[in-house]
Design a protein around this motif. Sequence first.
Motif, PDB file in Angstrom:
ATOM      1  N   ARG A 278       0.867  -1.349  -0.008  1.00  9.78           N
ATOM      2  CA  ARG A 278       0.195  -0.143   0.085  1.00  9.78           C
ATOM      3  C   ARG A 278       0.848   1.287  -0.118  1.00  9.78           C
ATOM      4  O   ARG A 278       0.515   2.196  -0.763  1.00  9.78           O
ATOM      5  CB  ARG A 278      -0.928  -0.056   1.160  1.00  9.78           C
ATOM      6  N   LYS A 279       2.000   1.141   0.723  1.00 11.08           N
ATOM      7  CA  LYS A 279       2.943   2.383   0.833  1.00 11.08           C
ATOM      8  C   LYS A 279       3.397   2.681  -0.688  1.00 11.08           C
ATOM      9  O   LYS A 279       3.480   3.835  -1.142  1.00 11.08           O
ATOM     10  CB  LYS A 279       3.864   2.192   1.637  1.00 11.08           C
ATOM     11  N   LEU A 280       3.787   1.600  -1.246  1.00  8.76           N
ATOM     12  CA  LEU A 280       4.252   1.578  -2.946  1.00  8.76           C
ATOM     13  C   LEU A 280       3.462   2.165  -3.590  1.00  8.76           C
ATOM     14  O   LEU A 280       3.680   3.070  -4.602  1.00  8.76           O
ATOM     15  CB  LEU A 280       4.881   0.413  -3.134  1.00  8.76           C
ATOM     16  N   GLY A 281       2.074   1.756  -3.215  1.00  2.00           N
ATOM     17  CA  GLY A 281       1.064   2.101  -4.251  1.00  2.00           C
ATOM     18  C   GLY A 281       0.560   3.648  -4.140  1.00  2.00           C
ATOM     19  O   GLY A 281       0.564   4.352  -5.170  1.00  2.00           O
ATOM     20  N   ASN A 282       0.874   4.152  -2.891  1.00  2.00           N
ATOM     21  CA  ASN A 282       0.616   5.539  -2.439  1.00  2.00           C
ATOM     22  C   ASN A 282       1.728   6.471  -3.124  1.00  2.00           C
ATOM     23  O   ASN A 282       1.374   7.619  -3.667  1.00  2.00           O
ATOM     24  CB  ASN A 282       0.503   5.947  -1.112  1.00  2.00           C
ATOM     25  N   CYS A 283       2.870   5.772  -3.053  1.00  2.00           N
ATOM     26  CA  CYS A 283       4.142   6.678  -3.592  1.00  2.00           C
ATOM     27  C   CYS A 283       4.023   6.742  -5.062  1.00  2.00           C
ATOM     28  O   CYS A 283       4.200   7.827  -5.613  1.00  2.00           O
ATOM     29  CB  CYS A 283       5.383   5.875  -3.152  1.00  2.00           C
ATOM     30  N   TYR A 284       3.451   5.819  -5.687  1.00  2.00           N
ATOM     31  CA  TYR A 284       3.342   5.713  -7.313  1.00  2.00           C
ATOM     32  C   TYR A 284       1.965   6.157  -8.001  1.00  2.00           C
ATOM     33  O   TYR A 284       1.734   5.687  -9.020  1.00  2.00           O
ATOM     34  CB  TYR A 284       4.049   4.450  -7.867  1.00  2.00           C
ATOM     35  N   ASN A 285       0.983   6.512  -6.738  1.00  5.62           N
ATOM     36  CA  ASN A 285      -0.364   6.981  -7.276  1.00  5.62           C
ATOM     37  C   ASN A 285      -1.169   5.596  -7.979  1.00  5.62           C
ATOM     38  O   ASN A 285      -1.517   5.777  -8.897  1.00  5.62           O
ATOM     39  CB  ASN A 285      -0.020   7.896  -8.358  1.00  5.62           C
ATOM     40  N   ILE A 286      -0.715   4.552  -7.107  1.00  8.33           N
ATOM     41  CA  ILE A 286      -1.369   3.141  -7.757  1.00  8.33           C
ATOM     42  C   ILE A 286      -2.095   3.032  -6.671  1.00  8.33           C
ATOM     43  O   ILE A 286      -2.086   2.494  -5.683  1.00  8.33           O
ATOM     44  CB  ILE A 286      -0.360   2.060  -7.956  1.00  8.33           C
ATOM     45  N   LYS A 287      -3.692   2.787  -7.145  1.00 10.92           N
ATOM     46  CA  LYS A 287      -4.684   2.267  -6.435  1.00 10.92           C
ATOM     47  C   LYS A 287      -4.682   0.758  -6.134  1.00 10.92           C
ATOM     48  O   LYS A 287      -4.999   0.187  -7.249  1.00 10.92           O
ATOM     49  CB  LYS A 287      -6.205   2.607  -6.800  1.00 10.92           C
TER      50      LYS A 287
END
Length: 201
Positions: free
Chosen positions: A188-197
Amino acid sequence: MEASDDAEAEYAAFKQKVKKTVYIDNLSPLATDAVVKTALGQFGNVLNVQFIPNYIGPSNMPAAALVEMENERQAMKIIEETADFPFMISGMPRPVRALPAEMEMFDERPRRPGRTIQCQWLEEKDPDFEVAQEIKYLVKKHATEASHLLKQQLAEEEKLHNKHGETLKANHKKYELIDRVLADGSARKLGNCYNIKLQDN
């Protein structure tokens, strides 16, 4: 006359048995009667599994068996399916091969009615002596070549088996890594970092 009729009936019954029997090879040396019955049970009712003994080769060589099905249609189904799709039994890296059984494959085959066999020793002066010697030499040569090819086959299968094991371990580690990343919130942290839901499920 009655004995002749009995012999004819016995031979006819044996021919029917051969028609509904399949020769299976490239079996794992660890394959058992129960394993083969379970694997081939999806094609029909397995009546009998008779392993063909290997008296001269190494104990780890691929095994072979005669598998008797309930009818000829079920036997042909096995042959057709294994010809079209790889069919593995007991983890053997090489797919098994299924072929129609032949009468000569059976130890207990009855003598064909009316057939007689004559045997005799050949003397050196016999015109067929040299032919027999040549056949004897060719048989030994064939056995040596077959043994060499078998060793190569076993070595290749061992390499393939090890490669499959390494691939399985690598995939297992990947799935473990994915589970850890999802469990500790790193995904989830990586998703937030790269704007991936990411979906919760």
